[in-house]
Design a protein around this motif. Structure first.
Motif, short mmCIF file in Angstrom:
data_model
loop_
_atom_site.label_atom_id
_atom_site.label_comp_id
_atom_site.label_asym_id
_atom_site.label_seq_id
_atom_site.Cartn_x
_atom_site.Cartn_y
_atom_site.Cartn_z
N GLU A 11 0.83 -1.21 0.00
CA GLU A 11 0.00 0.00 0.00
C GLU A 11 0.86 1.26 0.00
O GLU A 11 0.55 2.24 -0.67
CB GLU A 11 -0.94 0.00 1.20
CG GLU A 11 -2.02 -1.05 1.10
CD GLU A 11 -2.83 -1.17 2.38
OE1 GLU A 11 -2.54 -0.42 3.34
OE2 GLU A 11 -3.72 -2.03 2.43
N PHE A 12 1.97 1.23 0.73
CA PHE A 12 2.89 2.36 0.76
C PHE A 12 3.51 2.57 -0.62
O PHE A 12 3.65 3.70 -1.09
CB PHE A 12 3.97 2.12 1.81
CG PHE A 12 4.96 3.23 1.91
CD1 PHE A 12 4.61 4.44 2.49
CD2 PHE A 12 6.25 3.08 1.41
CE1 PHE A 12 5.52 5.48 2.59
CE2 PHE A 12 7.17 4.11 1.51
CZ PHE A 12 6.80 5.31 2.09
N ALA A 13 3.89 1.49 -1.28
CA ALA A 13 4.48 1.58 -2.61
C ALA A 13 3.49 2.15 -3.63
O ALA A 13 3.88 2.84 -4.57
CB ALA A 13 4.98 0.22 -3.05
N VAL A 14 2.22 1.88 -3.46
CA VAL A 14 1.20 2.41 -4.36
C VAL A 14 0.94 3.88 -4.06
O VAL A 14 0.75 4.69 -4.98
CB VAL A 14 -0.11 1.59 -4.24
CG1 VAL A 14 -1.25 2.26 -4.98
CG2 VAL A 14 0.11 0.18 -4.78
N ALA A 15 0.94 4.28 -2.81
CA ALA A 15 0.61 5.65 -2.43
C ALA A 15 1.79 6.61 -2.57
O ALA A 15 1.59 7.82 -2.74
CB ALA A 15 0.10 5.67 -0.99
N LEU A 16 3.02 6.13 -2.52
CA LEU A 16 4.19 6.99 -2.53
C LEU A 16 4.30 7.87 -3.78
O LEU A 16 4.57 9.07 -3.66
CB LEU A 16 5.47 6.17 -2.34
CG LEU A 16 6.76 6.96 -2.20
CD1 LEU A 16 6.69 7.86 -0.97
CD2 LEU A 16 7.94 6.03 -2.13
N PRO A 17 4.08 7.37 -4.99
CA PRO A 17 4.16 8.26 -6.16
C PRO A 17 3.14 9.40 -6.10
O PRO A 17 3.46 10.53 -6.50
CB PRO A 17 3.87 7.34 -7.34
CG PRO A 17 4.25 5.99 -6.86
CD PRO A 17 3.92 5.98 -5.39
N ALA A 18 1.96 9.15 -5.61
CA ALA A 18 0.95 10.22 -5.51
C ALA A 18 1.40 11.28 -4.51
O ALA A 18 1.24 12.47 -4.75
CB ALA A 18 -0.38 9.63 -5.09
N VAL A 19 1.99 10.87 -3.41
CA VAL A 19 2.49 11.82 -2.42
C VAL A 19 3.63 12.65 -3.00
O VAL A 19 3.68 13.87 -2.81
CB VAL A 19 2.93 11.08 -1.13
CG1 VAL A 19 3.66 12.01 -0.18
CG2 VAL A 19 1.73 10.44 -0.45
N VAL A 20 4.52 12.03 -3.75
CA VAL A 20 5.64 12.74 -4.36
C VAL A 20 5.13 13.76 -5.38
O VAL A 20 5.61 14.90 -5.43
CB VAL A 20 6.62 11.75 -5.00
CG1 VAL A 20 7.64 12.46 -5.88
CG2 VAL A 20 7.31 10.92 -3.93
N VAL A 21 4.13 13.39 -6.17
CA VAL A 21 3.56 14.32 -7.16
C VAL A 21 2.91 15.51 -6.46
O VAL A 21 3.10 16.67 -6.86
CB VAL A 21 2.56 13.59 -8.08
CG1 VAL A 21 1.74 14.58 -8.89
CG2 VAL A 21 3.29 12.63 -8.99
N VAL A 22 2.17 15.27 -5.42
CA VAL A 22 1.52 16.36 -4.69
C VAL A 22 2.56 17.29 -4.05
O VAL A 22 2.42 18.52 -4.11
CB VAL A 22 0.54 15.81 -3.62
CG1 VAL A 22 0.07 16.90 -2.68
CG2 VAL A 22 -0.64 15.13 -4.29
N LEU A 23 3.60 16.72 -3.48
CA LEU A 23 4.67 17.55 -2.91
C LEU A 23 5.39 18.37 -3.99
O LEU A 23 5.70 19.55 -3.79
CB LEU A 23 5.67 16.69 -2.15
CG LEU A 23 5.20 16.17 -0.79
CD1 LEU A 23 6.24 15.21 -0.20
CD2 LEU A 23 4.95 17.32 0.16
N ALA A 24 5.65 17.77 -5.14
CA ALA A 24 6.32 18.49 -6.23
C ALA A 24 5.45 19.63 -6.74
O ALA A 24 5.94 20.73 -7.01
CB ALA A 24 6.66 17.52 -7.36
N LEU A 25 4.16 19.40 -6.86
CA LEU A 25 3.25 20.46 -7.28
C LEU A 25 3.19 21.58 -6.25
O LEU A 25 3.15 22.76 -6.59
CB LEU A 25 1.85 19.90 -7.54
CG LEU A 25 1.71 19.06 -8.80
CD1 LEU A 25 0.32 18.44 -8.86
CD2 LEU A 25 1.99 19.88 -10.03
N GLY A 26 3.21 21.23 -4.97
CA GLY A 26 3.20 22.24 -3.92
C GLY A 26 4.46 23.09 -3.93
O GLY A 26 4.40 24.31 -3.81
N VAL A 27 5.60 22.45 -4.11
CA VAL A 27 6.87 23.18 -4.18
C VAL A 27 6.89 24.06 -5.43
O VAL A 27 7.34 25.21 -5.39
CB VAL A 27 8.06 22.21 -4.15
CG1 VAL A 27 9.36 22.91 -4.51
CG2 VAL A 27 8.16 21.56 -2.78
N GLY A 28 6.39 23.55 -6.54
CA GLY A 28 6.33 24.34 -7.76
C GLY A 28 5.42 25.54 -7.62
O GLY A 28 5.74 26.65 -8.08
#
Length: 105
Positions: A11-28
Motif C-alpha cells: 500500500e505504501f508503494a502504491v501511495a508513494l508516487p501520488a504523495v511525491v507528485v503532490v509535494l512536487a506540485l506544492g513546491v512548484g
C-alpha cells in the motif's frame, strides 16, 4: 487464512508516487508565487525609478533571463516584465506590470 504480511509495504508503494507528485506540485506552486512577488516588486521599483528619470532602472530587474519593456503614455511610465520560473517541473513564466507617474521626462 491468508497471510497479511507485506500488505502495508504494498500500500505504501502504491501511495508513494501520488504523495511525491503532490509535494512536487506544492513546491512548484510556492516557487511560482515567490517568483511572482519578487518580479512584481522589481517592476514596481523600476517604474518608480524610471518615472524619476533614472535610465539605469531596468538593470535592477534581475538576471539576464528577465525580459522587460517600457511604455510611456499619458504622463505614466509602465514597465512590463516576464521571467521564467526555476523549478523541476515545467511551469509557465511569470509576468508583472507596474506604472508610475512620469515626472522625469
Amino acid at each position: 487464512m491468508l497471510d497479511d504480511r507485506g500488505a502495508v509495504a504494498a500500500e505504501f508503494a502504491v501511495a508513494l508516487p501520488a504523495v511525491v507528485v503532490v509535494l512536487a506540485l506544492g513546491v512548484g506552486l510556492l516557487g511560482t508565487a515567490t517568483a511572482t512577488v519578487r518580479l512584481q516588486h522589481a517592476v514596481t521599483e523600476a517604474a518608480r525609478l524610471l518615472g524619476r528619470g533614472d535610465a539605469e532602472a531596468l538593470a535592477g530587474l534581475g538576471d539576464g533571463e528577465v525580459t522587460a519593456s517600457v511604455h510611456r503614455q499619458d504622463g505614466l511610465v509602465c514597465v512590463s516584465a516576464v521571467a521564467p520560473v526555476r523549478a523541476v517541473l515545467p511551469l509557465p513564466a511569470v509576468t508583472a506590470r507596474a506604472c508610475a507617474l512620469d515626472g522625469g521626462r
